[in-house]
Each structure stands twice: as structure tokens, then as C-alpha cells.
Design a protein around this motif. Structure first.
Motif, short mmCIF file in Angstrom:
data_model
loop_
_atom_site.label_atom_id
_atom_site.label_comp_id
_atom_site.label_asym_id
_atom_site.label_seq_id
_atom_site.Cartn_x
_atom_site.Cartn_y
_atom_site.Cartn_z
N ARG A 1 -5.94 -2.18 -5.65
CA ARG A 1 -5.11 -2.67 -4.55
C ARG A 1 -5.11 -1.69 -3.38
N ARG A 2 -5.02 -0.43 -3.70
CA ARG A 2 -5.03 0.57 -2.64
C ARG A 2 -6.36 0.54 -1.88
N ALA A 3 -7.44 0.35 -2.61
CA ALA A 3 -8.76 0.28 -1.96
C ALA A 3 -8.88 -0.93 -1.05
N ALA A 4 -8.27 -2.03 -1.46
CA ALA A 4 -8.32 -3.24 -0.64
C ALA A 4 -7.53 -3.09 0.64
N GLU A 5 -6.50 -2.23 0.62
CA GLU A 5 -5.58 -2.12 1.75
C GLU A 5 -5.79 -0.89 2.62
N SER A 6 -6.50 0.12 2.10
CA SER A 6 -6.57 1.39 2.80
C SER A 6 -8.00 1.89 2.97
N GLN A 7 -8.44 1.98 4.22
CA GLN A 7 -9.75 2.55 4.49
C GLN A 7 -9.76 4.06 4.19
#
Length: 352
Positions: free
Chosen positions: A52-58
Motif C-alpha cells: 500500500r505504501r508503494a502504491a501511494e508514495s513515490q
């Protein structure tokens, strides 16, 4: 023709709670120490990755790539094998697969499926942020309990199952298309996409979707006695990911393809470490190179005999020795005569 990238390693079978397998930094250095150049990440394993963090944070994605880069490694693909499995689950497998899901949706098939679809869409966005071209997953299965045609299947049963499978996956494929990433289904018994025929049935129902592609793993074809080299010739335009995994099939007077009730070491069909089985990897790498596959060769270690650490240590040099640096010129160019079109027509008796 193109040169395959590698060697790389799928980390799902190696991640654990002890060093060096409990963190991305340490496991990347471990893999690099064995000679690997890339890793395929299991997106469900929080010890290594936060989907989820990867999907939301570059910034987080840049951090992941930086951590791998410090070890001299690249990220080959993300894997959602467990989440993809949950996109479609026959009720017979509800309890067996429930453990793949987040605790809050276990015991609720509808909520579990919704969670799985969301996970897949997160994986599309994460893959885009990470600059990846391909994604590894399973299709899930509605029809698998009816793979053997006894009792006789009611007319339309399989068609209905594949219609529903396509309906569930079409929005996910569209999300990956928007992200510019190929969905590579591992063709695998236990999934509704387990051979070429079933892949074609699905592909037709998703309208030949450009993101509907294949993760090629010859070991699963050895165990079901499918021609794994002819498969490359037929489906190479859709092969966008590759698991290098070995297997052997040794039928006896007691058992053959359907030998799954026996322990792994006693089955006619067994997974083996690279080089210990029957897959002709020289031919596999040749065909993939000939047909222009330029993705990664990723070790997936599964063996019923050999220790995983030994399998990993032997896997990198095995893959490296099979990667073909494709030629940039023809071997007989030295004998080129430089004849032009006019001369060609004369040689054929066509000049006037």
C-alpha cells in the motif's frame, strides 16, 4: 533476437524471521552474495515490502530501489500470487485459502475477494511507481475442482466459470493497462489458467487484452506432461516473465500424473533444484532468446530434496551459464559477396 536478463531470484521461498531473510536490505545483500543481479518481491510479505505504501508514495518506491541498488540489485517484478489466487476461489477451497487474506476479511468470501481486487490495483500503481514493465500473479480458480471430467460436467459449467473469471479480472487488467504494466499469469495447475487451452479461453473472454500475458515456468508443464518447448513457439508473443524452475516426471506402475496424495519426495512428478531435474534449459533459453524475450530469468527455488541455501547458491551460476548473448551479426557475414539487386535478378535469370 534479444538477450535475457539475469540471474534473478524470487524471494518468497526465502523470506523469514531470522537474518538475513527478515529485511529487504539484508536479503538483497545475501542474494547479491550468491551472484544474483535482480530480485522478484512477494508483495504480501511485510518484512520485505509494503504494497500500500508503494502504491501511494513515490518516495518509498525510490527508497526500495535505492536499497536494492546499494546491494547492486534490481527489482525485476512484484508478485501477487497469493492475492491473485483470491480474486477467484471455489467454495471448496475457502478455508484452505483464507489464510492468504488480511485477518479482517477472513471468513467472508465476498469481502476477501474485494480485498484481493484492491490489492491487485495497488500492485498496478506500485509497479508503475517502481518503473516495472511486468507483474507476476495467479489467476485464481472457479473451475479447478471439475478439471477431471468425472462425474460428467453439466453443459456450460466451464464456460460459465471462465465468463465469471474474465469479468472479475477485466477491471484489474484495465488498471494495469493504465499503469503501463503487463499482468503475467503463471500457468499452473490449481489455477483455472493451467495450460495453453485454458489461457486461450481466458484471453478470448477478456477481448485479447494487451496486458493479459504469461509467466512461463516449464516445471509445471513437466508435471502435467505438456510440451514446454512447443509452448514457447506457440505463446512467445505473450510470454513476459520467466521462472527458471526444474522438475522431473518418473511414472511407475503405481502412479503417474495424478500422484499428488503421496509426499513430495515420493511423487512421480517432483520439483527439483536447477540442474537436478529433466527440463532442457539449454533449449528453453535458446527458444526464448530466438523469440525475443528480453525479460528476467528468475530462479524460483522449490525442491523436495535439496536445501534452499544450496539451491540458491547453485541457481545463479546455472542461470548465468544459460543466458545467451545474442549475436549482432550473422555467422556467415564473412562470406558476403556484396551482390546488388541487379546482380540478384541476373542470377535468377530475370534480367532483360
Amino acid at each position: 533476437m534479444k538477450t535475457i536478463k539475469g540471474p534473478a531470484i524470487f524471494l518468497a521461498q526465502f523470506a523469514g524471521d531470522a537474518e538475513p531473510f527478515n529485511g529487504l536490505h539484508s536479503i538483497a545483500r545475501w542474494a547479491a552474495g550468491h551472484g544474483y543481479k535482480g530480485v522478484q518481491l512477494p508483495s504480501w510479505d511485510g518484512r520485505l515490502f509494503d504494497l500500500r505504501r508503494a502504491a501511494e508514495s513515490q518516495d518509498y518506491c525510490d527508497e526500495v530501489r535505492g536499497t536494492l541498488g546499494e546491494a547492486g540489485m534490481e527489482l525485476t517484478e512484484l508478485s501477487t500470487h497469493l492475492q491473485g489466487q483470491l480474486v477467484a476461489v471455489h467454495p471448496a477451497y475457502d478455508l484452505a485459502f483464507d489464510g492468504f487474506a488480511a485477518p479482517e476479511v477472513r471468513g467472508n468470501a465476498a469481502a476477501r475477494q474485494e480485498w484481493a481486487v484492491e490489492q491487485m490495483k495497488l500492485a498496478a500503481r506500485a509497479s508503475q511507481r517502481l518503473g516495472l514493465a511486468a507483474h507476476a500473479t495467479f489467476s485464481g480458480a472457479l473451475a479447478w475442482p471439475y478439471a477431471y471430467p468425472w462425474p460428467q460436467r453439466p453443459a456450460g459449467l466451464i464456460e460459465t466459470a471462465f465468463d465469471e473469471l474474465a469479468r472479475r479480472w477485466r477491471p484489474i487488467l484495465d488498471a494495469f493497462d493504465a499503469a503501463g504494466v503487463d499482468v503475467c499469469y503463471e500457468i499452473h495447475p490449481g489455477e483455472d489458467l493451467f495450460d495453453g487451452t485454458t489461457f486461450e479461453m481466458f484471453l478470448q473472454r477478456v477481448g485479447d487484452h494487451p496486458r493479459c500475458n504469461i509467466l512461463y515456468d516449464p516445471s509445471h508443464f513437466v508435471l502435467q506432461q505438456l510440451d514446454y518447448l512447443a509452448f514457447i513457439d506457440i505463446y512467445h508473443p505473450r510470454i513476459r516473465a520467466f521462472h527458471a524452475k526444474d522438475a522431473e516426471f518418473n511414472p511407475t506402475g503405481r502412479q503417474g500424473v495424478y500422484s499428488g496424495y503421496a509426499p513430495w519426495a515420493e511423487r512421480a512428478g517432483r520439483f527439483r533444484s536447477l540442474g537436478d531435474g529433466q527440463v532442457d534449459f539449454g533449449a528453453v533459453f535458446s527458444k526464448l532468446s530466438q523469440h525475443g524475450y528480453d525479460g528476467w530469468a528468475v530462479l524460483e527455488w522449490e525442491c523436495c530434496i535439496k536445501d534452499s541455501e544450496q539451491g540458491a547458491a547453485e541457481g545463479a551460476p546455472f542461470i548465468a551459464s544459460h543466458i545467451i548473448r545474442v549475436a549482432d551479426c550473422a555467422f556467415d557475414d564473412f562470406a558476403a559477396s556484396g551482390v546488388d539487386e541487379a546482380a540478384n535478378r541476373t542470377m535468377l535469370g530475370l534480367a532483360r
